[in-house]
Write a protein that holds these residues in place. Structure first.
Motif, PDB file in Angstrom:
ATOM      1  N   ASP A 198      17.009 -43.639  15.214  1.00  0.00           N
ATOM      2  CA  ASP A 198      15.984 -44.195  14.322  1.00  0.00           C
ATOM      3  C   ASP A 198      16.550 -44.506  12.937  1.00  0.00           C
ATOM      4  O   ASP A 198      16.231 -45.535  12.343  1.00  0.00           O
ATOM      5  CB  ASP A 198      14.812 -43.209  14.173  1.00  0.00           C
ATOM      6  CG  ASP A 198      13.918 -43.208  15.405  1.00  0.00           C
ATOM      7  OD1 ASP A 198      13.996 -44.179  16.186  1.00  0.00           O
ATOM      8  OD2 ASP A 198      13.175 -42.225  15.582  1.00  0.00           O
ATOM      9  N   ASP A 199      17.395 -43.592  12.433  1.00  0.00           N
ATOM     10  CA  ASP A 199      18.015 -43.838  11.125  1.00  0.00           C
ATOM     11  C   ASP A 199      18.833 -45.116  11.161  1.00  0.00           C
ATOM     12  O   ASP A 199      18.782 -45.935  10.237  1.00  0.00           O
ATOM     13  CB  ASP A 199      18.935 -42.672  10.725  1.00  0.00           C
ATOM     14  CG  ASP A 199      18.164 -41.383  10.484  1.00  0.00           C
ATOM     15  OD1 ASP A 199      16.952 -41.479  10.199  1.00  0.00           O
ATOM     16  OD2 ASP A 199      18.766 -40.297  10.588  1.00  0.00           O
ATOM     17  N   LEU A 200      19.609 -45.264  12.234  1.00  0.00           N
ATOM     18  CA  LEU A 200      20.455 -46.455  12.342  1.00  0.00           C
ATOM     19  C   LEU A 200      19.608 -47.718  12.417  1.00  0.00           C
ATOM     20  O   LEU A 200      19.941 -48.739  11.827  1.00  0.00           O
ATOM     21  CB  LEU A 200      21.356 -46.353  13.576  1.00  0.00           C
ATOM     22  CG  LEU A 200      22.468 -45.297  13.503  1.00  0.00           C
ATOM     23  CD1 LEU A 200      23.206 -45.190  14.834  1.00  0.00           C
ATOM     24  CD2 LEU A 200      23.452 -45.614  12.381  1.00  0.00           C
ATOM     25  N   ALA A 214       7.956 -41.253   7.746  1.00  0.00           N
ATOM     26  CA  ALA A 214       6.639 -41.292   8.401  1.00  0.00           C
ATOM     27  C   ALA A 214       6.788 -41.237   9.923  1.00  0.00           C
ATOM     28  O   ALA A 214       7.673 -41.859  10.488  1.00  0.00           O
ATOM     29  CB  ALA A 214       5.899 -42.569   7.997  1.00  0.00           C
ATOM     30  N   THR A 215       5.924 -40.442  10.556  1.00  0.00           N
ATOM     31  CA  THR A 215       5.932 -40.366  12.023  1.00  0.00           C
ATOM     32  C   THR A 215       4.496 -40.479  12.513  1.00  0.00           C
ATOM     33  O   THR A 215       3.557 -40.362  11.726  1.00  0.00           O
ATOM     34  CB  THR A 215       6.496 -39.012  12.521  1.00  0.00           C
ATOM     35  OG1 THR A 215       5.723 -37.967  11.922  1.00  0.00           O
ATOM     36  CG2 THR A 215       7.953 -38.837  12.157  1.00  0.00           C
ATOM     37  N   LEU A 268       7.827 -50.129   7.134  1.00  0.00           N
ATOM     38  CA  LEU A 268       7.052 -48.894   7.152  1.00  0.00           C
ATOM     39  C   LEU A 268       7.919 -47.685   6.773  1.00  0.00           C
ATOM     40  O   LEU A 268       7.528 -46.848   5.947  1.00  0.00           O
ATOM     41  CB  LEU A 268       6.410 -48.696   8.535  1.00  0.00           C
ATOM     42  CG  LEU A 268       5.272 -47.675   8.542  1.00  0.00           C
ATOM     43  CD1 LEU A 268       4.134 -48.144   9.435  1.00  0.00           C
ATOM     44  CD2 LEU A 268       5.743 -46.294   8.972  1.00  0.00           C
ATOM     45  N   GLN A 269       9.141 -47.628   7.369  1.00  0.00           N
ATOM     46  CA  GLN A 269      10.036 -46.518   7.023  1.00  0.00           C
ATOM     47  C   GLN A 269      10.524 -46.610   5.579  1.00  0.00           C
ATOM     48  O   GLN A 269      10.824 -45.596   4.948  1.00  0.00           O
ATOM     49  CB  GLN A 269      11.233 -46.478   7.975  1.00  0.00           C
ATOM     50  CG  GLN A 269      10.949 -45.763   9.291  1.00  0.00           C
ATOM     51  CD  GLN A 269      10.402 -44.362   9.121  1.00  0.00           C
ATOM     52  OE1 GLN A 269      10.899 -43.564   8.312  1.00  0.00           O
ATOM     53  NE2 GLN A 269       9.377 -44.029   9.882  1.00  0.00           N
TER      54      GLN A 269
END
Lengths: 101, 251
Positions: free
Chosen positions: B68-70, B249-250, B242-243
C-alpha cells in the motif's frame, strides 16, 4: 437481410444464459444479457454471471430462438394434470440407500 | 541483485496498478453494461496482481514499506510503469487497443516468468497467467470486431493503433538490470518477448484488417522513471488523494 435492417433500435441481440454450477448438475437459467454474437455472449456471461465462482459450464441461446408457451393457454395446458394424482410415482417404496431422486 | 530485483518487481506492479486504475475509470461509463462489468473485472484482476507484485517488492526492499505504501505514497518519478499504460483512455476503441497491446505482451511475459528460478515470481506469474489469457482473448476479439466492423469503427481502431504502436515499443526495452536478472534465470530479457508479441499482433491486427505502422521508433522513459508523460501525475492525484489528504486512513 442484415441485422441492422431487422433491428431498428440498433441494439445487440438478447441472449438467455444458462450456467451449470457443478459437474453432475443440469444447466440453470440465470438471466439474460446483450452481445453481438454467441462467442461474445459466452464471454459476457463469464464476466456477468460467473465472477463469484458460480459455474463450470455456460450455455447461451439467442432469446428470439426460444419458443415459449403462452400464459393465456394456462388452463388447457396445465390444469388437466392437476387432478391426476396417479401420475405421480409416489406409491413406490424407495430404499434409503438410493438417496435423493 | 537486490536493487535489480526490486526495480523489476516495481515495473511489474506499476504496470498492473496504473493500467488497473485507467480501466477502472470506465466504471459506470462503458458503452454497455456488459462491457462495464467486464472492464471492472479486468481492473480488479490487475489490482490483485499488483498486490502480489508490490507485496513482494516491499518484502525484497526490506525497508518496512508495504504494498500500500508503494502504491499510494510514491510520486510520479518513482513509478516504473511503461508510458503506454498511463496514457488517457480516449474513446472505447483506444482503450481496447491499448489493452490488446499490453495483453499480448503480458501473456508472453507471464509465460516466461512462470518458469522463473525465483519461486515467488513463478507462483505470481502462474496465478496471473490464467487471468491474463482471458484478458487477451477478450481484447483480441474486440479489436477484431471493431477493426473489421463499420467504416467508422475501422477508422477509429486504425487511428488508435497508429497512436499507440510506438508506445508499445517501450515494453521491450532492455537494460543492464534486465540482463542481470536474465543471467540468474529470474526473468527473460524484455527484448526476447518481442517475437512472440509480434506474432500475436500480426495475427490479430491482420484479422482486424488494420495496418501495423512501419516505424521502429519507440517511446521511452516510463520503465526507467526518467521521463513519464504528463498524464501520470494527474492519474496519481486522483488515485492517491485519499491517502495524501488523510494519511493512514483505513476502512
Amino acid at each position: 437481410m442484415s441485422y441492422q435492417d431487422t433491428n431498428p433500435r440498433n441494439e445487440w441481440p438478447l441472449w438467455e444464459i444458462f450456467i451449470r454450477g457443478q459437474h453432475g448438475m443440469s444447466h440453470r437459467h440465470v438471466g439474460s444479457l446483450h452481445a453481438p454474437d454467441a462467442e461474445m455472449a459466452i464471454k459476457n456471461a463469464r464476466d456477468v454471471y460467473t465472477r463469484r465462482n458460480e459455474g463450470v459450464s455456460i450455455w447461451v441461446v439467442e432469446a428470439e430462438k426460444i419458443t415459449a408457451s403462452s400464459p393465456s393457454d394456462k388452463g388447457p395446458m396445465y390444469e388437466p394434470s392437476q387432478s391426476k394424482v396417479y401420475r405421480h410415482p409416489t406409491f413406490f417404496d424407495i430404499p434409503d440407500d438410493v438417496g435423493a431422486m | 541483485m537486490g536493487d535489480h530485483l526490486f526495480e523489476f518487481l516495481l515495473r511489474q506492479g506499476d504496470n498492473t496498478l496504473i493500467l488497473s486504475h485507467r480501466i477502472s475509470e470506465w466504471c459506470g461509463h462503458a458503452p454497455i453494461i456488459e462491457e462495464d462489468i467486464a472492464l471492472a473485472n479486468i481492473a480488479l484482476d490487475l489490482l490483485g496482481q499488483t498486490q502480489m507484485w508490490l507485496g513482494l517488492a516491499a518484502e525484497v526492499e526490506g525497508a518496512g514499506r508495504s504494498a500500500d505504501d508503494l502504491a499510494m505514497l510514491r510520486d510520479a518519478w518513482d513509478f516504473r510503469n511503461a508510458i503506454l499504460v498511463e496514457r488517457p483512455n480516449g474513446d472505447f476503441g483506444q482503450t481496447m487497443m491499448r489493452q490488446f497491446l499490453f495483453d499480448a505482451y503480458h501473456v508472453e511475459l507471464l509465460n516466461r516468468l512462470a518458469n522463473s528460478t525465483d519461486e515467488r515470481i513463478a507462483a505470481i506469474a502462474a496465478k496471473s497467467l490464467k487471468e491474463v489469457e482471458y484478458h487477451f482473448e477478450r481484447s483480441a476479439t474486440t479489436v477484431i470486431a471493431l477493426g473489421d466492423g463499420s467504416e467508422e469503427s475501422h477508422a477509429r481502431m486504425q487511428a488508435a493503433l497508429d497512436d499507440q504502436w510506438t508506445f508499445a515499443g517501450e515494453l521491450f526495452e532492455t537494460d543492464a538490470g534486465d540482463h542481470a536478472l536474465n543471467d540468474a534465470g529470474i526473468a527473460p530479457l524484455p527484448s526476447e518477448l518481442r517475437a512472440g508479441f509480434n506474432t500475436r499482433a500480426i495475427a490479430v491486427l491482420g484479422d482486424a484488417t488494420l495496418n501495423i505502422p512501419e516505424t521502429t521508433f519507440a517511446h521511452s522513459g516510463g520503465r526507467s522513471g526518467k521521463r513519464h508523460s504528463e498524464h501520470l501525475g494527474h492519474l496519481l492525484t486522483q488515485m492517491q488523494w485519499l491517502q495524501r489528504a488523510y494519511p493512514g486512513a483505513t476502512w
